[in-house]
Design a protein around this motif. Structure first.
Motif, short mmCIF file in Angstrom:
data_model
loop_
_atom_site.label_atom_id
_atom_site.label_comp_id
_atom_site.label_asym_id
_atom_site.label_seq_id
_atom_site.Cartn_x
_atom_site.Cartn_y
_atom_site.Cartn_z
N UNK A 118 58.52 70.78 71.54
CA UNK A 118 59.29 71.88 70.79
C UNK A 118 59.05 73.20 71.57
N UNK A 139 60.72 73.41 74.92
CA UNK A 139 61.93 73.42 74.81
C UNK A 139 62.42 74.80 74.39
N UNK A 140 61.64 75.44 73.60
CA UNK A 140 62.07 76.93 72.87
C UNK A 140 61.37 78.05 73.75
N UNK A 160 66.24 71.49 78.73
CA UNK A 160 66.03 69.88 78.91
C UNK A 160 66.11 69.38 80.01
N UNK A 218 70.56 64.78 73.96
CA UNK A 218 71.11 64.80 72.65
C UNK A 218 69.93 64.58 71.52
N UNK A 219 68.70 64.34 72.07
CA UNK A 219 67.86 63.98 71.18
C UNK A 219 67.40 65.14 70.29
N UNK A 220 67.19 64.77 68.81
CA UNK A 220 66.82 65.60 68.01
C UNK A 220 65.35 65.74 68.18
N UNK A 221 64.81 66.81 68.48
CA UNK A 221 63.20 66.95 68.57
C UNK A 221 62.54 67.58 67.31
N UNK A 222 62.05 66.43 66.59
CA UNK A 222 61.55 66.55 65.14
C UNK A 222 59.96 66.37 65.20
N UNK A 227 64.77 74.30 63.09
CA UNK A 227 65.00 73.53 64.23
C UNK A 227 66.31 73.50 64.86
N UNK A 283 66.90 76.89 66.77
CA UNK A 283 66.31 76.98 67.95
C UNK A 283 67.13 75.87 68.99
N UNK A 292 66.63 72.73 69.05
CA UNK A 292 65.69 71.37 68.89
C UNK A 292 66.36 70.33 68.28
N UNK A 293 67.14 70.70 67.21
CA UNK A 293 68.01 69.43 66.43
C UNK A 293 69.49 69.79 66.22
#
Lengths: 249, 332
Positions: free
Chosen positions: A76, A79-80, A85, A244-248, B65, B68, B70-71
């Motif tokens: 995260x 990516x931030x 990506x 397309x992935x949610x990075x959780x 998220x 940003x 991320x989601x």
């Protein structure tokens, strides 16, 4: 891992040196030739590493690419940053590819070194019966290393894709290695002959042509096309999944 | 705005996106059948220190998220620093520093090496000033002495500081800090507070999510309260407090008389604790109906011997509990 890989030809060479006599025709190919020419330590080392050890290390590295970052929670922040990506995915694949090359070179170079150290190095008689100089033989070893590196690139792409599916790196690593093993098992079943040319590992051991005079690059090309296909398909899948992935995590 | 009192704190805003650092419209996120974030409209004015409050599991981190990129959002739109998210993510993120759900670093690298790696990941970050910026960021969070230490040897509070340092690597327009004081000792908490203040003074908008109300009350100018995926209140801190109940407390030996006067003014007095000769009369106090001085005058005029007179606004904590419920259970 590179040290472990470099250790393989050393182990083989030491074993041959200590037993001093290897019965011809037993053990891995070229094993009996090491004592008479040290350069064969590199070839034997590569040959022995292909089925399991190289796929194992490449699987670990490729499976860890994205899942490892996700597992640590650093994904995260990358990516931030923003890393982007697609850029991150490309960087990770290039990293894995560089590892493939380093892994193969580690085996090849340490093989040549230990071979030269423990045994005489002389001109090599090729499979076609011609004899080439030591320098030329070393080029051939490096050619084989290049061939094996290319062989592993498709697997690295599979690993990259599997790595985008999970936050647990060990899962992605294991799955990648399983893919390589299953591919080799299928390649050994004559009933599935139609499938063989499409298998990831089909050309893995097909570098013998590089030990002829003149060297034949047919297998090299077929292998490169096949690996390119794997890179395209699994690269696209990894792209589709990761962008397309949610990075959780 | 759905549910609860709706307070907008943008007086005279010409265009919401120009004056807002963060603006969301109907932002939603669904996980399976559960709405983690349910159509929220956040509006964070530029230059504010914005407290994002809510109990654990109410959807704060999921919202961050989405902010940003991320989601992905299931529904709704996000504008960050005037740009659409996720479409313009790459242009916006270099101006945003973030700490999301706890710091995360490579344990086998030193603190400085970790920052170096993260800064390299940002293509816009100039490499010429990298060392200098890393040094300054570490200095700002008081980690200079531990810069060369491996992160696995860091305490939780040190990791948290390193996470904040990462958010400060470049000059940022917006800082998004998720629970920044987690794991910090009281001293560290104070430092973070003064850090946030100094950043805000420098013009940075700071968006702080927290469940520590005292924290928010001390540093924030604005706040939003989230509960079970929805925003139940939003506005300036004083707006939020005012929206709560204000209580009137009268201390007098003439309890009966005081009750009578208050009842006549339209309040609903209740008799509280008796302390010696003095009694306590309390009443919910609607601000608009009648001013405190009128009540005091009426009480004195009614022959009530006033010994204590107090108009008490509710604390943010009381407001928070009133908005999100008393229970300890994590809401689903």
């Amino acid at each position: 891992m590179l040290v472990a890989l470099a250790g393989i030809p050393v182990l083989i060479a030491l074993a041959v040196r200590l037993t001093s006599r290897v019965p011809s025709g037993r053990g891995p190919a070229f094993l009996d030739r090491i004592a008479e020419n040290g350069l064969f330590a590199a070839v034997t080392g590569l040959l022995v590493s292909i089925p399991l050890f190289l796929p194992l290390t490449v699987g670990v590295v490729a499976g860890d690419t994205i899942a490892g970052e996700a597992g640590l929670g650093t994904l995260k922040y990358l990516l931030a940053a923003p890393a982007g990506r697609v850029r991150l995915l490309l960087a990770k694949y290039v990293g894995a590819a560089v590892f493939c090359l380093s892994a193969v070179l580690a085996v090849a170079l340490s093989g040549m070194a230990i071979g030269a150290l423990l045994f005489p190095v002389r001109p090599v008689t090729l499979l076609s019966g011609d004899t080439v100089s030591v320098g030329e033989a070393m080029v051939r070893v490096l050619l084989i290393a290049g061939y094996i590196t290319v062989s592993l690139l498709g697997m690295a792409a599979v690993g990259l894709f599997l790595s985008t599916l999970t936050d647990v790196p060990v899962g992605a690593m294991a799955a990648t290695i399983v893919v390589a093993i299953v591919s080799q098992v299928l390649d050994n079943l004559p009933q599935l002959e139609w499938l063989h040319p499409w298998l990831l590992s089909h050309y893995w051991l097909g570098f013998a042509d590089l030990l002829r005079q003149p060297p034949s690059f047919d297998n090299f090309a077929s292998n490169a096309w096949l690996q390119l296909g794997y890179i395209a398909v699994f690269g696209a899948l990894a792209y589709g999944r990761f962008t397309t992935k949610d990075v959780l995590s | 705005m759905t549910g609860g009192p709706a307070i907008q704190a943008l007086p005279g805003a010409t265009s919401a996106t120009e004056t807002s650092a963060i603006e969301t419209r109907g932002l939603s996120k669904r996980f399976g059948r559960q709405m983690a974030v349910d159509s929220i409209d956040l509006s964070v004015p530029r230059g504010s220190v914005f407290g994002f409050l809510g109990p654990n599991g109410c959807g704060k981190t999921t919202t961050i998220r989405m902010l940003l990129g991320l989601a992905s959002a299931t529904n709704g739109s996000i504008t960050l620093l005037g740009q659409d998210i996720p479409a313009r993510l790459r242009d916006v993120l270099p101006g945003v520093g973030a700490l999301v759900e706890g710091p995360a670093f490579y344990p086998f690298l030193s603190g400085a090496a970790n920052l170096h790696r993260l800064d390299t990941a940002d293509r816009h970050a100039p490499s010429a000033t990298r060392r200098q910026r890393i040094h300054e960021a570490l200095d700002r969070v008081g980690l200079s002495h531990a810069a060369g230490k491996k992160v696995k040897a860091y305490s939780l509070g040190m990791k948290q500081r390193l996470g904040i340092a990462n958010a400060l690597l470049a000059p940022r327009e917006l800082l998004i800090l998720d629970e920044p004081t987690n794991g910090l000792d009281p001293q560290g908490t104070r430092e973070v507070r003064s850090l946030v203040r100094s950043l805000a003074a420098g013009g940075t908008t700071v968006f702080v999510s927290s469940h520590l109300l005292a924290e928010v009350e001390q540093i924030c100018t604005h706040a939003a309260v989230m509960s079970a995926g929805r925003i139940v209140a939003q506005g300036t801190l004083s707006d939020l407090r005012r929206a709560g109940h204000v209580q009137l407390k009268v201390i007098t030996p003439d309890v009966g008389a005081a009750q009578g006067v208050l009842a006549r003014l339209g309040l609903e007095p209740a008799v509280g604790r008796q302390d010696g000769a003095d009694g306590q009369v309390t009443a919910e106090f609607p601000v608009d109906a009648v001013s405190p001085e009128e009540i005091a005058a009426a009480l004195v005029g009614g022959g009530v011997r006033l010994r204590g007179f107090l108009v008490e606004g509710s604390t943010l904590e009381e407001r928070f509990v009133a908005l999100t419920g008393e229970g300890f259970e994590v809401e689903q």
